[in-house]
Enzyme design. Sequence first.
Site, short mmCIF file in Angstrom:
data_model
loop_
_atom_site.label_atom_id
_atom_site.label_comp_id
_atom_site.label_asym_id
_atom_site.label_seq_id
_atom_site.Cartn_x
_atom_site.Cartn_y
_atom_site.Cartn_z
N ASP A 89 -74.33 -8.05 -81.05
CA ASP A 89 -75.11 -8.67 -82.12
C ASP A 89 -74.38 -9.97 -82.45
O ASP A 89 -73.21 -9.94 -82.84
CB ASP A 89 -75.14 -7.72 -83.33
CG ASP A 89 -75.94 -8.31 -84.50
OD1 ASP A 89 -76.10 -9.55 -84.55
OD2 ASP A 89 -76.38 -7.53 -85.36
N LYS A 145 -83.18 -25.36 -74.49
CA LYS A 145 -83.91 -26.22 -75.41
C LYS A 145 -84.83 -25.39 -76.30
O LYS A 145 -85.13 -24.25 -75.91
CB LYS A 145 -84.72 -27.25 -74.62
CG LYS A 145 -85.83 -26.60 -73.77
CD LYS A 145 -86.86 -27.55 -73.34
CE LYS A 145 -88.04 -27.62 -74.24
NZ LYS A 145 -88.95 -26.47 -74.27
N HIS A 175 -85.47 -27.39 -67.81
CA HIS A 175 -85.76 -26.82 -66.49
C HIS A 175 -86.60 -27.74 -65.62
O HIS A 175 -86.61 -27.60 -64.40
CB HIS A 175 -86.36 -25.41 -66.61
CG HIS A 175 -87.80 -25.38 -66.98
ND1 HIS A 175 -88.23 -25.51 -68.27
CD2 HIS A 175 -88.93 -25.22 -66.23
CE1 HIS A 175 -89.55 -25.44 -68.30
NE2 HIS A 175 -90.01 -25.27 -67.08
N LYS A 179 -86.75 -28.78 -61.03
CA LYS A 179 -87.91 -28.64 -60.14
C LYS A 179 -87.71 -29.54 -58.93
O LYS A 179 -87.38 -30.71 -59.07
CB LYS A 179 -89.21 -29.01 -60.87
CG LYS A 179 -89.57 -27.97 -61.93
CD LYS A 179 -90.91 -28.31 -62.58
CE LYS A 179 -91.14 -27.44 -63.80
NZ LYS A 179 -92.06 -26.34 -63.60
N GLU A 213 -101.18 -27.56 -69.49
CA GLU A 213 -101.09 -26.11 -69.26
C GLU A 213 -102.42 -25.48 -69.63
O GLU A 213 -103.03 -25.87 -70.63
CB GLU A 213 -100.02 -25.50 -70.14
CG GLU A 213 -98.63 -25.99 -69.84
CD GLU A 213 -97.63 -25.31 -70.76
OE1 GLU A 213 -97.13 -24.24 -70.39
OE2 GLU A 213 -97.34 -25.84 -71.84
N ASP A 232 -91.54 -29.43 -78.26
CA ASP A 232 -91.45 -28.45 -77.17
C ASP A 232 -91.46 -29.14 -75.80
O ASP A 232 -90.76 -28.72 -74.89
CB ASP A 232 -92.64 -27.48 -77.29
CG ASP A 232 -92.53 -26.30 -76.33
OD1 ASP A 232 -91.40 -25.81 -76.13
OD2 ASP A 232 -93.56 -25.85 -75.80
N HIS A 237 -89.03 -32.44 -71.65
CA HIS A 237 -89.55 -32.57 -70.28
C HIS A 237 -90.21 -33.93 -70.01
O HIS A 237 -89.95 -34.57 -68.99
CB HIS A 237 -90.58 -31.49 -69.99
CG HIS A 237 -90.10 -30.09 -70.27
ND1 HIS A 237 -88.81 -29.70 -70.08
CD2 HIS A 237 -90.75 -28.99 -70.73
CE1 HIS A 237 -88.67 -28.42 -70.41
NE2 HIS A 237 -89.84 -27.98 -70.81
N LYS A 337 -101.57 -27.57 -74.51
CA LYS A 337 -101.86 -26.18 -74.15
C LYS A 337 -103.38 -26.04 -74.09
O LYS A 337 -104.11 -26.81 -74.71
CB LYS A 337 -101.32 -25.23 -75.21
CG LYS A 337 -99.81 -25.36 -75.42
CD LYS A 337 -99.10 -24.12 -74.94
CE LYS A 337 -97.60 -24.20 -75.13
NZ LYS A 337 -96.84 -23.83 -73.94
#
Length: 486
Positions: A89, A145, A175, A179, A213, A232, A237, A337
Amino acid sequence: MTTSPPFDIVLFGGTGDLVMRKLLPALYQAHKAGLLHPLGRILALGRKDADRAAYLAQMEAQARPHVQADFDAAVWGTFAERILYCKLDAEQPADFDALAQALAGNGGRITVCYLATAPALFTGICAQLARVGLNHPGVRVVLEKPLGRDLASSNAINAEVGRHFAEDQLYRIDHYLGKESVQNLMAIRFGNTLFEPLWRREWVDNVQITIAEDLGVEGRGEFYDKTGALRDMVQSHLLQLLCMVAMEPPATLEANAIRDEKLKVLNALKPFSESDVATNSVRGQYRAGAIGGQPVVGYLDEARIAPGSRTETFTAIKAEIANWRWAGVPFFLRTGKRMPERLAEVVISFRKVPLALFPGPSMERASNRLVIQLQPDESIQLYFLAKEAGDGMRLQPTYLNLDFDATSQHRRADAYERLLLDVIRGNLGLFMRRDELEAAWHWVEPILAGWNNSTLPPKPYTAGTWGPAASSALLSRDGVAWHEEL
Ligand code: BG6
């Protein structure tokens, strides 16, 4: 690639979504490819008093379905032998003493502490790791992130973490940099003579960078509602992609040489004034619609979204890079999104010919475009005009198509697999340095502030569309259209 040195990977948040969906499947693939040292161990941490068998059962249920290609039961079995489980924890100091004991006797081998937890826990975890001696030079810390919510909170985390760990022990992950296709951007630019001379304001009319997305918030409502698309996706990115497209050639491929060039781009981004926020940015939020023919609910009806939330699920921004190479060239950034498809692409539109000699397609469609598709498939298309067969001199648009997925002979590693191996090997090149992160927050902050101060809510768009109409209007003011509208 060669096998990694011996390692221990400690997964904080070991029972969480990221570990199950991305990290364990990535480590499995590296294991399968023979890239993990035989003595490498994976120590998953969770708050529950579970045992190893229970953890393996969870891994079977939640991680295995994410191993998509070529699952091999025997290899999965040998992979599972690397896994250990330990209760921790993050708010219980005594649990860190137990962790230090579990790792004692590993001969000071490379220890990767992957903080796949809420960022609010980062500083406490780092302080405890240091207290129990787990900040020796063999320890590397991976920070997921988003690092903070704004410049001040990001600085506070970096300062606190920096008290316990040297900068070269810190791996701030984005990430997208792992790629294959994003690295290919560098290869295309700096491995060829063809494009680089044209890669500047004299020849480029505009650049579009899209990460779309079709997914919605997928059970991450609580996190997403506090975060939104700008924090986000754009702050991390999209700005990293922009750096890859716009940076000067680095002197070498050494980590800091690349990071120095990216930093120069971030520092050259033209700051947004209050009035720029209204004219050069669009924020949207999806309403009910359909994806792939299936009805989906609107954002406000997703689980764990605050009633009347004004969080943006879409944004389009006109950015400018105020340096000699790019001054005056609009960089249109867009992410959302619940868009019609999963698509990440960079489109470089070149200037039009000075004189329209031929009858045929409109001038807009006539400009040369280099379309670098990063997702779902990796390809490059070069659009140009050629003569339509038959009488007369009518031109028609056509393109050269290079499909890397179809032509590559090599296995294409997932981003997390590559980045985890880079951490074990000590390669910092694909991770963000503290000053890069600061510069990115610095640029994003006035946009966040402008939106917060605005009385206007995000513009609605129907799920399954390319965002609110204002997104197309943002480009049409410059006589430009999004690539899919051409
Ligand atoms: C993550 C975001 O960083 O990137 C998610 O937090 C997003 O909201 C994801 O879905 C997209 O990554 P990819 O690799 O699927 O394009």
